[in-house]
Design a protein around this motif. Structure first.
Motif, PDB file in Angstrom:
ATOM      1  N   LYS A   1     100.238  92.115   9.788  1.00 54.67           N
ATOM      2  CA  LYS A   1      99.579  91.227   8.819  1.00 54.67           C
ATOM      3  C   LYS A   1      98.066  91.181   8.981  1.00 54.67           C
ATOM      4  CE  LYS A   1     102.465  87.748   9.724  1.00 54.67           C
ATOM      5  NZ  LYS A   1     102.998  86.379   9.747  1.00 54.67           N
ATOM      6  N   SER A   2      97.552  91.672  10.096  1.00 54.93           N
ATOM      7  CA  SER A   2      96.117  91.584  10.390  1.00 54.93           C
ATOM      8  C   SER A   2      95.315  92.674   9.686  1.00 54.93           C
ATOM      9  CB  SER A   2      95.894  91.679  11.899  1.00 54.93           C
ATOM     10  OG  SER A   2      94.526  91.900  12.181  1.00 54.93           O
ATOM     11  N   ASP A   3      94.362  92.258   8.874  1.00 54.00           N
ATOM     12  CA  ASP A   3      93.466  93.213   8.223  1.00 54.00           C
ATOM     13  C   ASP A   3      92.662  93.995   9.258  1.00 54.00           C
ATOM     14  OD1 ASP A   3      94.318  92.465   5.689  1.00 54.00           O
ATOM     15  OD2 ASP A   3      92.683  91.027   5.393  1.00 54.00           O
ATOM     16  N   ASP A   4      92.284  93.335  10.368  1.00 54.80           N
ATOM     17  CA  ASP A   4      91.512  94.011  11.410  1.00 54.80           C
ATOM     18  C   ASP A   4      92.326  95.124  12.067  1.00 54.80           C
ATOM     19  OD1 ASP A   4      89.202  92.460  11.027  1.00 54.80           O
ATOM     20  OD2 ASP A   4      89.922  90.915  12.407  1.00 54.80           O
ATOM     21  N   VAL A   5      93.600  94.881  12.309  1.00 51.73           N
ATOM     22  CA  VAL A   5      94.472  95.908  12.879  1.00 51.73           C
ATOM     23  C   VAL A   5      94.628  97.057  11.889  1.00 51.73           C
ATOM     24  CG1 VAL A   5      96.830  96.430  13.647  1.00 51.73           C
ATOM     25  CG2 VAL A   5      95.703  94.327  14.418  1.00 51.73           C
ATOM     26  N   GLN A   6      94.870  96.732  10.642  1.00 45.63           N
ATOM     27  CA  GLN A   6      95.033  97.771   9.611  1.00 45.63           C
ATOM     28  C   GLN A   6      93.768  98.624   9.489  1.00 45.63           C
ATOM     29  OE1 GLN A   6      97.760  98.676   8.192  1.00 45.63           O
ATOM     30  NE2 GLN A   6      99.097  96.965   8.657  1.00 45.63           N
ATOM     31  N   ARG A   7      92.609  97.981   9.543  1.00 45.05           N
ATOM     32  CA  ARG A   7      91.334  98.706   9.466  1.00 45.05           C
ATOM     33  C   ARG A   7      91.167  99.657  10.658  1.00 45.05           C
ATOM     34  NH1 ARG A   7      89.120  94.756   6.960  1.00 45.05           N
ATOM     35  NH2 ARG A   7      88.861  93.440   8.776  1.00 45.05           N
ATOM     36  N   ALA A   8      91.513  99.170  11.852  1.00 41.51           N
ATOM     37  CA  ALA A   8      91.386  99.992  13.064  1.00 41.51           C
ATOM     38  C   ALA A   8      92.319 101.202  13.008  1.00 41.51           C
ATOM     39  CB  ALA A   8      91.661  99.151  14.309  1.00 41.51           C
ATOM     40  N   ILE A   9      93.551 100.995  12.574  1.00 39.91           N
ATOM     41  CA  ILE A   9      94.507 102.112  12.466  1.00 39.91           C
ATOM     42  C   ILE A   9      93.996 103.149  11.466  1.00 39.91           C
ATOM     43  CG2 ILE A   9      96.826 102.789  11.727  1.00 39.91           C
ATOM     44  CD1 ILE A   9      97.749  99.961  12.662  1.00 39.91           C
ATOM     45  N   ALA A  10      93.580 102.683  10.293  1.00 41.89           N
ATOM     46  CA  ALA A  10      93.095 103.598   9.257  1.00 41.89           C
ATOM     47  C   ALA A  10      91.891 104.398   9.762  1.00 41.89           C
ATOM     48  CB  ALA A  10      92.740 102.821   7.990  1.00 41.89           C
ATOM     49  N   TYR A  11      90.972 103.726  10.434  1.00 45.04           N
ATOM     50  CA  TYR A  11      89.788 104.402  10.977  1.00 45.04           C
ATOM     51  C   TYR A  11      90.197 105.449  12.012  1.00 45.04           C
ATOM     52  CZ  TYR A  11      85.241 105.173  13.123  1.00 45.04           C
ATOM     53  OH  TYR A  11      84.099 105.758  13.614  1.00 45.04           O
ATOM     54  N   ALA A  12      91.080 105.046  12.922  1.00 51.27           N
ATOM     55  CA  ALA A  12      91.512 105.964  13.982  1.00 51.27           C
ATOM     56  C   ALA A  12      92.153 107.209  13.390  1.00 51.27           C
ATOM     57  CB  ALA A  12      92.481 105.257  14.931  1.00 51.27           C
ATOM     58  N   LEU A  13      93.039 107.045  12.434  1.00 47.08           N
ATOM     59  CA  LEU A  13      93.714 108.202  11.851  1.00 47.08           C
ATOM     60  C   LEU A  13      92.754 109.064  11.031  1.00 47.08           C
ATOM     61  CD1 LEU A  13      97.102 106.539  10.963  1.00 47.08           C
ATOM     62  CD2 LEU A  13      96.662 108.215  12.769  1.00 47.08           C
ATOM     63  N   GLU A  14      91.864 108.428  10.319  1.00 47.77           N
ATOM     64  CA  GLU A  14      90.877 109.168   9.524  1.00 47.77           C
ATOM     65  C   GLU A  14      89.971 110.018  10.416  1.00 47.77           C
ATOM     66  OE1 GLU A  14      86.934 108.058   6.921  1.00 47.77           O
ATOM     67  OE2 GLU A  14      88.671 106.744   6.735  1.00 47.77           O
ATOM     68  N   HIS A  15      89.676 109.508  11.618  1.00 50.40           N
ATOM     69  CA  HIS A  15      88.780 110.207  12.539  1.00 50.40           C
ATOM     70  C   HIS A  15      89.538 110.970  13.630  1.00 50.40           C
ATOM     71  CE1 HIS A  15      86.042 107.449  10.515  1.00 50.40           C
ATOM     72  NE2 HIS A  15      85.124 108.363  10.777  1.00 50.40           N
ATOM     73  N   GLU A  16      90.848 111.131  13.429  1.00 55.01           N
ATOM     74  CA  GLU A  16      91.719 111.883  14.340  1.00 55.01           C
ATOM     75  C   GLU A  16      91.661 111.365  15.775  1.00 55.01           C
ATOM     76  OE1 GLU A  16      91.111 116.081  13.774  1.00 55.01           O
ATOM     77  OE2 GLU A  16      91.517 115.920  11.621  1.00 55.01           O
ATOM     78  N   LEU A  17      91.599 110.041  15.901  1.00 54.26           N
ATOM     79  CA  LEU A  17      91.663 109.388  17.207  1.00 54.26           C
ATOM     80  C   LEU A  17      93.121 109.113  17.547  1.00 54.26           C
ATOM     81  CD1 LEU A  17      88.772 106.815  16.661  1.00 54.26           C
ATOM     82  CD2 LEU A  17      88.626 109.090  17.705  1.00 54.26           C
ATOM     83  N   THR A  18      93.383 108.777  18.779  1.00 54.63           N
ATOM     84  CA  THR A  18      94.746 108.511  19.231  1.00 54.63           C
ATOM     85  C   THR A  18      95.243 107.167  18.710  1.00 54.63           C
ATOM     86  OG1 THR A  18      94.338 109.791  21.227  1.00 54.63           O
ATOM     87  CG2 THR A  18      96.194 108.246  21.291  1.00 54.63           C
ATOM     88  N   VAL A  19      96.470 107.164  18.200  1.00 53.85           N
ATOM     89  CA  VAL A  19      97.159 105.939  17.810  1.00 53.85           C
ATOM     90  C   VAL A  19      98.501 105.964  18.526  1.00 53.85           C
ATOM     91  CG1 VAL A  19      98.183 104.612  15.919  1.00 53.85           C
ATOM     92  CG2 VAL A  19      96.011 105.831  15.565  1.00 53.85           C
ATOM     93  N   ALA A  20      98.766 104.918  19.302  1.00 53.51           N
ATOM     94  CA  ALA A  20     100.002 104.823  20.083  1.00 53.51           C
ATOM     95  C   ALA A  20     100.726 103.534  19.718  1.00 53.51           C
ATOM     96  CB  ALA A  20      99.684 104.857  21.580  1.00 53.51           C
ATOM     97  N   ALA A  21     102.004 103.656  19.384  1.00 55.41           N
ATOM     98  CA  ALA A  21     102.811 102.496  18.985  1.00 55.41           C
ATOM     99  C   ALA A  21     104.170 102.600  19.653  1.00 55.41           C
ATOM    100  CB  ALA A  21     102.954 102.454  17.469  1.00 55.41           C
ATOM    101  N   ILE A  22     104.648 101.484  20.174  1.00 53.43           N
ATOM    102  CA  ILE A  22     105.899 101.466  20.924  1.00 53.43           C
ATOM    103  C   ILE A  22     106.842 100.406  20.365  1.00 53.43           C
ATOM    104  CG2 ILE A  22     104.837  99.949  22.671  1.00 53.43           C
ATOM    105  CD1 ILE A  22     106.617 101.375  24.797  1.00 53.43           C
ATOM    106  N   CYS A  23     108.130 100.689  20.462  1.00 47.09           N
ATOM    107  CA  CYS A  23     109.201  99.749  20.099  1.00 47.09           C
ATOM    108  C   CYS A  23     109.255  99.557  18.584  1.00 47.09           C
ATOM    109  CB  CYS A  23     109.018  98.440  20.859  1.00 47.09           C
ATOM    110  SG  CYS A  23     110.441  97.331  20.790  1.00 47.09           S
ATOM    111  N   ALA A  24     108.999  98.360  18.106  1.00 46.87           N
ATOM    112  CA  ALA A  24     109.001  98.079  16.674  1.00 46.87           C
ATOM    113  C   ALA A  24     107.677  98.445  16.018  1.00 46.87           C
ATOM    114  CB  ALA A  24     109.295  96.602  16.424  1.00 46.87           C
ATOM    115  N   ALA A  25     106.616  98.588  16.812  1.00 47.52           N
ATOM    116  CA  ALA A  25     105.269  98.806  16.262  1.00 47.52           C
ATOM    117  C   ALA A  25     105.113 100.088  15.447  1.00 47.52           C
ATOM    118  CB  ALA A  25     104.228  98.729  17.367  1.00 47.52           C
ATOM    119  N   PRO A  26     105.874 101.166  15.698  1.00 44.74           N
ATOM    120  CA  PRO A  26     105.743 102.314  14.789  1.00 44.74           C
ATOM    121  C   PRO A  26     106.036 101.954  13.330  1.00 44.74           C
ATOM    122  CG  PRO A  26     106.794 103.025  16.809  1.00 44.74           C
ATOM    123  CD  PRO A  26     106.704 101.507  16.864  1.00 44.74           C
TER     124      PRO A  26
END
Length: 179
Positions: free
Chosen positions: A78-103
């Protein structure tokens, strides 16, 4: 800087194990509190976040870590800040790691389309477009997904190997007496 996002209801083992292992590896990592400075885990362990979500500097980011847990995963999503960080990371080919339900956060946004991924059993339908794997950890490019708390140490050490090197990951594994 690696940003490890925490929201009320996070799974403590899935957050604190990567935090501990990354700090042992001397990788710069900060916990980011969503909705406050003190974040309560799903088992009533309270963690004081290093930063507020408004303090995240996207240009300084090297990776995003999303622990699971309920309702922590929903609160992260629900967090816009989290969504922004994920989008930025993927756009810039940075690492995104998610575990359990988070994927599921990645799946709902279509970020797993055509990617191999895993998650806690029962969340597979939320990984929209993913090529589901039954492995405990799955790398696909710069995205790491993992099944749950039982693989938190392997998840953490995989991140150390990826963000630093395999030798350091193996050295830490040996130092903590892990098989």
């Amino acid at each position: 800087m690696v940003y490890l996002f925490l929201a009320d209801g996070f799974e403590e083992v899935e957050a604190l194990t990567p935090l501990d292992m990354l700090r042992r590896a001397q990788i710069s990592v900060a916990t980011v509190g969503i909705g406050g400075e003190y974040i309560r885990g799903t088992h009533d362990i309270v963690v004081k976040a290093d930063l507020a979500s408004s303090d995240v500097i996207l240009d300084d980011m090297t990776a995003v870590i999303l622990p699971g847990g309920m309702p922590g995963t929903l609160n992260l999503e629900k967090s816009d800040d989290v969504q922004r960080a994920i989008a930025y990371a993927l756009e810039h080919e940075l690492t995104v790691a998610a575990i359990c339900a988070a994927p599921s956060i990645l799946g709902h946004k279509g970020y797993l389309n055509g990617r191999k991924a895993t998650c806690f059993p029962g969340f597979e339908d939320a990984l929209v477009g993913a090529i589901m794997q039954n492995d405990p950890l799955v790398w696909d490019g710069n995205v790491l997904t993992a099944k749950g708390a039982g693989v938190a140490l392997d998840f953490a050490l995989a991140l150390v190997a990826h963000l630093a090197n395999a030798e350091l990951s193996a050295e830490i594994r040996g130092a903590i007496q892990c098989r």
